[in-house]
Design a protein around this motif. Structure first.
Motif, PDB file in Angstrom:
ATOM      1  N   SER A 147     -29.041   0.568-142.331  1.00  0.00           N
ATOM      2  CA  SER A 147     -29.457  -0.349-141.273  1.00  0.00           C
ATOM      3  C   SER A 147     -29.195  -1.774-141.723  1.00  0.00           C
ATOM      4  CB  SER A 147     -30.937  -0.171-140.945  1.00  0.00           C
ATOM      5  OG  SER A 147     -31.739  -0.481-142.072  1.00  0.00           O
ATOM      6  N   LEU A 148     -28.920  -2.647-140.737  1.00  0.00           N
ATOM      7  CA  LEU A 148     -28.651  -4.060-140.996  1.00  0.00           C
ATOM      8  C   LEU A 148     -29.670  -4.906-140.250  1.00  0.00           C
ATOM      9  CD1 LEU A 148     -25.783  -2.868-141.775  1.00  0.00           C
ATOM     10  CD2 LEU A 148     -24.847  -5.030-140.987  1.00  0.00           C
ATOM     11  N   LEU A 149     -30.284  -5.825-140.962  1.00  0.00           N
ATOM     12  CA  LEU A 149     -31.222  -6.773-140.377  1.00  0.00           C
ATOM     13  C   LEU A 149     -30.743  -8.162-140.738  1.00  0.00           C
ATOM     14  CD1 LEU A 149     -33.931  -7.545-139.004  1.00  0.00           C
ATOM     15  CD2 LEU A 149     -35.012  -7.265-141.251  1.00  0.00           C
ATOM     16  N   SER A 150     -30.456  -8.995-139.734  1.00  0.00           N
ATOM     17  CA  SER A 150     -29.855 -10.292-140.031  1.00  0.00           C
ATOM     18  C   SER A 150     -30.273 -11.334-139.008  1.00  0.00           C
ATOM     19  CB  SER A 150     -28.330 -10.184-140.052  1.00  0.00           C
ATOM     20  OG  SER A 150     -27.742 -11.390-140.483  1.00  0.00           O
ATOM     21  N   ARG A 151     -30.307 -12.578-139.505  1.00  0.00           N
ATOM     22  CA  ARG A 151     -30.616 -13.716-138.632  1.00  0.00           C
ATOM     23  C   ARG A 151     -29.877 -14.944-139.127  1.00  0.00           C
ATOM     24  NH1 ARG A 151     -36.325 -17.081-138.276  1.00  0.00           N
ATOM     25  NH2 ARG A 151     -35.530 -18.749-136.909  1.00  0.00           N
ATOM     26  N   PRO A 152     -28.943 -15.465-138.338  1.00  0.00           N
ATOM     27  CA  PRO A 152     -28.310 -16.740-138.697  1.00  0.00           C
ATOM     28  C   PRO A 152     -29.250 -17.895-138.389  1.00  0.00           C
ATOM     29  CG  PRO A 152     -27.353 -15.845-136.694  1.00  0.00           C
ATOM     30  CD  PRO A 152     -28.343 -14.833-137.168  1.00  0.00           C
ATOM     31  N   ILE A 153     -28.961 -19.052-138.955  1.00  0.00           N
ATOM     32  CA  ILE A 153     -29.871 -20.187-138.835  1.00  0.00           C
ATOM     33  C   ILE A 153     -29.990 -20.674-137.398  1.00  0.00           C
ATOM     34  CG2 ILE A 153     -28.081 -21.918-139.291  1.00  0.00           C
ATOM     35  CD1 ILE A 153     -30.217 -23.448-140.941  1.00  0.00           C
ATOM     36  N   ALA A 154     -28.946 -20.467-136.582  1.00  0.00           N
ATOM     37  CA  ALA A 154     -28.971 -20.951-135.200  1.00  0.00           C
ATOM     38  C   ALA A 154     -29.619 -19.961-134.244  1.00  0.00           C
ATOM     39  CB  ALA A 154     -27.545 -21.258-134.738  1.00  0.00           C
ATOM     40  N   GLN A 155     -30.080 -18.851-134.735  1.00  0.00           N
ATOM     41  CA  GLN A 155     -30.643 -17.797-133.885  1.00  0.00           C
ATOM     42  C   GLN A 155     -32.165 -17.829-133.985  1.00  0.00           C
ATOM     43  OE1 GLN A 155     -28.133 -14.152-133.473  1.00  0.00           O
ATOM     44  NE2 GLN A 155     -29.972 -13.150-134.271  1.00  0.00           N
ATOM     45  N   SER A 156     -32.845 -17.663-132.859  1.00  0.00           N
ATOM     46  CA  SER A 156     -34.302 -17.796-132.835  1.00  0.00           C
ATOM     47  C   SER A 156     -35.008 -16.648-133.526  1.00  0.00           C
ATOM     48  CB  SER A 156     -34.792 -17.910-131.388  1.00  0.00           C
ATOM     49  OG  SER A 156     -34.410 -16.744-130.643  1.00  0.00           O
ATOM     50  N   ASN A 157     -34.429 -15.468-133.519  1.00  0.00           N
ATOM     51  CA  ASN A 157     -35.044 -14.322-134.186  1.00  0.00           C
ATOM     52  C   ASN A 157     -33.958 -13.419-134.751  1.00  0.00           C
ATOM     53  OD1 ASN A 157     -34.740 -13.741-131.170  1.00  0.00           O
ATOM     54  ND2 ASN A 157     -34.987 -11.672-132.013  1.00  0.00           N
ATOM     55  N   ALA A 158     -34.385 -12.468-135.601  1.00  0.00           N
ATOM     56  CA  ALA A 158     -33.439 -11.544-136.228  1.00  0.00           C
ATOM     57  C   ALA A 158     -33.230 -10.322-135.348  1.00  0.00           C
ATOM     58  CB  ALA A 158     -33.963 -11.125-137.598  1.00  0.00           C
ATOM     59  N   PHE A 159     -32.162  -9.559-135.668  1.00  0.00           N
ATOM     60  CA  PHE A 159     -31.873  -8.302-134.976  1.00  0.00           C
ATOM     61  C   PHE A 159     -31.616  -7.218-136.015  1.00  0.00           C
ATOM     62  CE2 PHE A 159     -31.363 -11.073-131.416  1.00  0.00           C
ATOM     63  CZ  PHE A 159     -31.600 -10.289-130.288  1.00  0.00           C
ATOM     64  N   LEU A 160     -32.096  -6.010-135.673  1.00  0.00           N
ATOM     65  CA  LEU A 160     -31.951  -4.848-136.555  1.00  0.00           C
ATOM     66  C   LEU A 160     -31.009  -3.848-135.910  1.00  0.00           C
ATOM     67  CD1 LEU A 160     -32.870  -3.188-139.057  1.00  0.00           C
ATOM     68  CD2 LEU A 160     -34.702  -2.258-137.617  1.00  0.00           C
ATOM     69  N   LEU A 161     -29.984  -3.428-136.666  1.00  0.00           N
ATOM     70  CA  LEU A 161     -29.010  -2.453-136.182  1.00  0.00           C
ATOM     71  C   LEU A 161     -29.116  -1.189-137.010  1.00  0.00           C
ATOM     72  CD1 LEU A 161     -26.510  -1.638-134.462  1.00  0.00           C
ATOM     73  CD2 LEU A 161     -25.100  -2.669-136.260  1.00  0.00           C
ATOM     74  N   ASP A 162     -29.312  -0.045-136.350  1.00  0.00           N
ATOM     75  CA  ASP A 162     -29.305   1.253-137.018  1.00  0.00           C
ATOM     76  C   ASP A 162     -27.887   1.802-136.983  1.00  0.00           C
ATOM     77  OD1 ASP A 162     -29.565   4.461-136.716  1.00  0.00           O
ATOM     78  OD2 ASP A 162     -31.176   3.665-137.985  1.00  0.00           O
ATOM     79  N   ALA A 163     -27.296   1.998-138.153  1.00  0.00           N
ATOM     80  CA  ALA A 163     -25.892   2.405-138.215  1.00  0.00           C
ATOM     81  C   ALA A 163     -25.669   3.806-137.658  1.00  0.00           C
ATOM     82  CB  ALA A 163     -25.400   2.331-139.657  1.00  0.00           C
ATOM     83  N   ARG A 164     -26.641   4.706-137.793  1.00  0.00           N
ATOM     84  CA  ARG A 164     -26.450   6.081-137.337  1.00  0.00           C
ATOM     85  C   ARG A 164     -26.492   6.176-135.818  1.00  0.00           C
ATOM     86  NH1 ARG A 164     -23.956  10.071-139.481  1.00  0.00           N
ATOM     87  NH2 ARG A 164     -24.675   9.152-141.433  1.00  0.00           N
ATOM     88  N   ALA A 218     -36.102  -8.086-134.304  1.00  0.00           N
ATOM     89  CA  ALA A 218     -36.985  -7.851-135.440  1.00  0.00           C
ATOM     90  C   ALA A 218     -37.349  -9.196-136.049  1.00  0.00           C
ATOM     91  CB  ALA A 218     -36.328  -6.941-136.473  1.00  0.00           C
ATOM     92  N   ALA A 219     -38.287  -9.161-136.991  1.00  0.00           N
ATOM     93  CA  ALA A 219     -38.749 -10.393-137.634  1.00  0.00           C
ATOM     94  C   ALA A 219     -38.097 -10.538-139.001  1.00  0.00           C
ATOM     95  CB  ALA A 219     -40.269 -10.375-137.777  1.00  0.00           C
ATOM     96  N   ARG A 220     -37.552 -11.729-139.245  1.00  0.00           N
ATOM     97  CA  ARG A 220     -36.959 -12.037-140.550  1.00  0.00           C
ATOM     98  C   ARG A 220     -36.592 -13.505-140.591  1.00  0.00           C
ATOM     99  NH1 ARG A 220     -33.513 -12.918-144.429  1.00  0.00           N
ATOM    100  NH2 ARG A 220     -33.088 -11.391-146.073  1.00  0.00           N
ATOM    101  N   SER A 221     -36.657 -14.096-141.778  1.00  0.00           N
ATOM    102  CA  SER A 221     -36.187 -15.464-141.944  1.00  0.00           C
ATOM    103  C   SER A 221     -34.665 -15.455-142.018  1.00  0.00           C
ATOM    104  CB  SER A 221     -36.788 -16.075-143.212  1.00  0.00           C
ATOM    105  OG  SER A 221     -36.441 -15.290-144.345  1.00  0.00           O
TER     106      SER A 221
END
Length: 680
Positions: free
Chosen positions: A131-148, A155-158
């Protein structure tokens, strides 16, 4: 007969059974393609860690945290504070050969990032639950991707990215059986992160296993602040231990388009295994034969036996001059001009190891003593400069008479070779008997070059000694402020069994192996003389030695005739399949000319001619120096011993003899006090 035929047919291996039904050529399924690619990229959990840390560094991370479970088999999580991935690009990131690193062939040929193929995430996802969880600085919140499943949700992340890999090789059980124990896999994962940490002192790293912090290396460098070399030394100390830094010397060298930095371990710090050898090309850890051979060559005449040197070398070169796309795991590279890289690395390490360490050790010990006692005493030899002539400042003490048959100060010139007025030209020096090699560097053209002060300069002419047997006018250098012990190797006190010189310096006692030390001095002088243009003396054979040669040996002999002549050899074709040895080096005339010719031709065929010439030349000169150096059980006077000590302080690589054995050892007052239990 017919009854046994079916039995024989049945006993045939399956590989010999003819294929009656031909299989058609078809495209492989995408999942199978990814699993095949994973077999090349993902060898074990450490391979996953390496690829994910590469991506984190390319994203500009300044702090990377790796969390593992069961040695990385059950769980691998890599967290970074890099630039992050926009949510619309997360599904694209899992596609094969999707990358932001390159866009055309020119980018591929000049790639400067750690990753560039865009196949790592897809390969890892095909053999694990990722799974990938990522948030660029210009994005208000993070997103989680399930590869399967391909599900994408908020999702929540700095700012940054977290990649989570679970149950590695769950879809390929056969691969999982080849993994080692959890402890072994954990060690490989730590080593993978360690390699990254050594190259990036500006990034902090932390490794957790089963919820416990295993390793942590804080960033030691902030771009634009502080010195990069000091930061690298601190990172090396943190990762490899303080001993690595204290037992190594800084490397800083530039040759053409190649820059080499880092640290090279002292010969005394060599290990039995090559587990502390790190080579980097443009920040990428590599295992390259050119770099390994170059580093090993630099240690040839200072390392004893089969010991392995320690080093961390960083090669910076134009990305267009190196191809990193030659290995699935990018651990191997190919240089456009491997010769220039080999020479740059070799000269960088050789130059770093050349300076005598006595002065540096004395200064360090003096600084430490001043810090401990709060004394403002002057540090020993602050202005000591190796390879510079030393001043003759005062009269020496009278020679100590060990026994009647011992050598007097008047015999000093007998120790160091012929008198200057009797010396011949450089070419004559090369053909002179071995006992005269000690003075070879002081004859003819060698005097035109800056030379260290020679032992003969400490002795007055023989005629003066005939009229002044008390030797009151003899002079030898002294330390600062009239303190003889301030010299790095101190002043001679006595000779032990005709083998060792005992000297006193500011730190305590110095023990010198006089034969090994003089052997190195003579050896370095010989190299200087040969480098000035003189050839190794050759002796023609009365009857040429012929031998059956391979086509490669014949071709090498014809192509390298000039190189062989430089080595003092003449090997010419005698017939299409036979070579004749007509001349060999004078010092090796008693050896087997055929074996010598075969070994030299093999070296010339395998390596660069310059490297072969230098190695063969050094072996010959080493033999000459060994025979020309002062022998054990030869009685020396105090002045002769002091002359040898002063020469050691100004001779390159004088800390080891030609065979890699140490020439001197220091016993501090603290160590001497401990031997006698003083202060207890």
């Amino acid at each position: 007969m017919n009854d046994t035929t079916p039995t024989l047919a049945a006993a045939q291996p399956a590989s010999f059974t003819p294929l009656n039904n031909r299989r058609p050529i078809r495209d492989l399924p995408d999942e199978l393609i990814s699993q095949i690619a994973a077999g090349e990229v993902v060898e074990r959990p450490a391979s996953v860690v390496r690829e994910l840390v590469d991506n984190a560094l390319d994203a500009g991370a300044t702090q990377i945290t790796v969390r593992l479970s069961a040695g990385g088999v059950r769980l691998i999580t890599v967290e970074d504070d890099g630039g992050g991935i926009p949510h619309e690009e997360l599904p694209v990131a899992l596609r094969r050969h999707a990358t932001s690193k390159i866009t055309n062939l020119n980018d591929l040929e000049t790639v400067a990032t750690m990753g560039f193929r865009g196949e790592a995430l897809a390969a890892i996802a095909s053999v694990s639950e990722m799974s990938l969880l990522s948030r660029p600085i210009a994005q208000s919140n993070a997103f989680l991707l399930d590869a399967r499943s391909g599900e994408l949700r908020p999702a929540a992340r700095s700012t940054g990215t977290t990649v989570e890999v679970k149950e590695l090789f769950f879809s390929t059980p056969a691969r999982r059986k080849f993994l080692k124990t959890d402890a072994t896999e954990l060690a490989h994962c730590i080593e993978s992160v360690r390699r990254h940490a050594l190259a990036r002192p500006d990034v902090g790293f932390a490794i957790w296993h089963e919820g416990k912090l295993v390793e942590q290396w804080r960033a030691t460098f902030v771009p634009g602040q502080g010195d990069a070399q000091d930061a690298l030394a601190r990172r090396l100390s943190d990762v490899l231990g303080e001993d690595f830094v204290t037992q190594s010397v800084a490397v800083q060298h530039r040759m053409g388009p190649v820059t080499v930095t880092g640290r090279a371990g002292l010969p005394d710090a060599a290990r039995s295994r090559p587990d502390h050898q790190y080579c980097y090309v443009n920040g990428r850890f590599v295992r390259d034969k050119v770099l390994t051979h170059a580093a090993r060559s630099a240690y040839e005449d200072v390392l004893h036996g089969h010991k392995q040197p320690i080093y961390a070398l960083y090669v910076e070169i134009d990305p267009a001059r190196v191809d990193v796309n030659v290995h699935p795991t990018k651990i191997e590279v190919r240089f456009r001009d491997s010769r220039e890289v080999h020479q740059a690395v070799r000269h960088a390490v050789e130059n770093a190891l050349a300076a005598p360490r006595a002065a540096a050790l004395a200064a360090a010990a003096g600084a430490a003593a001043s810090a401990d006692t709060g004394s403002t005493a002057q540090a020993p030899i602050e202005n000591f400069k190796p390879n510079q002539p030393l001043a003759l400042t005062r009269q020496a003490q009278a020679a100590i008479k060990f026994e009647e048959r011992g050598h007097h100060v008047a015999d000093l010139q007998a120790l160091w070779g012929p008198r200057k007025e009797d010396a011949a030209t450089p070419s004559a020096g090369l053909t002179a008997p071995l006992v005269n090699w000690g003075a070879a560097a002081n004859t003819g053209e060698a005097d035109a070059m800056p030379q260290p002060v020679t032992p003969t300069s400490f002795a007055p002419p023989a005629a003066a000694w005939a009229n002044n047997s008390t030797a009151k006018e003899t002079t030898w250098p002294q330390g600062q402020g009239g303190n003889d012990t301030a010299w790095p190797l101190g002043k001679a006190v006595a000779q032990l069994h005709g083998v060792y010189i005992l000297a006193e310096n500011a730190q305590g006692m110095v023990i010198v192996d006089m034969h090994a030390a003089h052997e190195r001095i003579v050896y370095e002088r010989l190299k200087s003389q040969v480098d000035s243009g003189a050839r190794i003396a050759s002796q023609p054979l009365l009857i040429p030695a012929t031998f059956a040669a391979t086509p490669q040996e014949v071709a090498t002999a014809e192509e390298s005739a000039e190189v062989l002549a430089t080595l003092g050899m003449e090997v010419v074709p005698f017939s299409p399949k036979t070579l004749a040895v007509r001349a060999v080096p004078t010092t090796l005339a008693q050896g087997d000319p055929v074996e010598l010719a075969r070994s030299v031709l093999a070296e010339l065929a395998a390596h660069d001619a310059t490297t072969v010439v230098q190695r063969a030349r050094n072996e010959i000169l080493g033999t000459m120096a060994c025979h020309g150096a002062v022998r054990a059980n030869r009685k020396l006077t105090i002045d002769e011993m002091n002359a040898l000590l002063r020469q050691m302080e100004t001779t390159d690589r004088s800390d080891q003899c030609n065979h890699g054995r140490p020439t001197w050892r220091q016993l501090s007052m603290k160590e001497l006090d401990a031997l006698f239990l003083r202060g207890r």
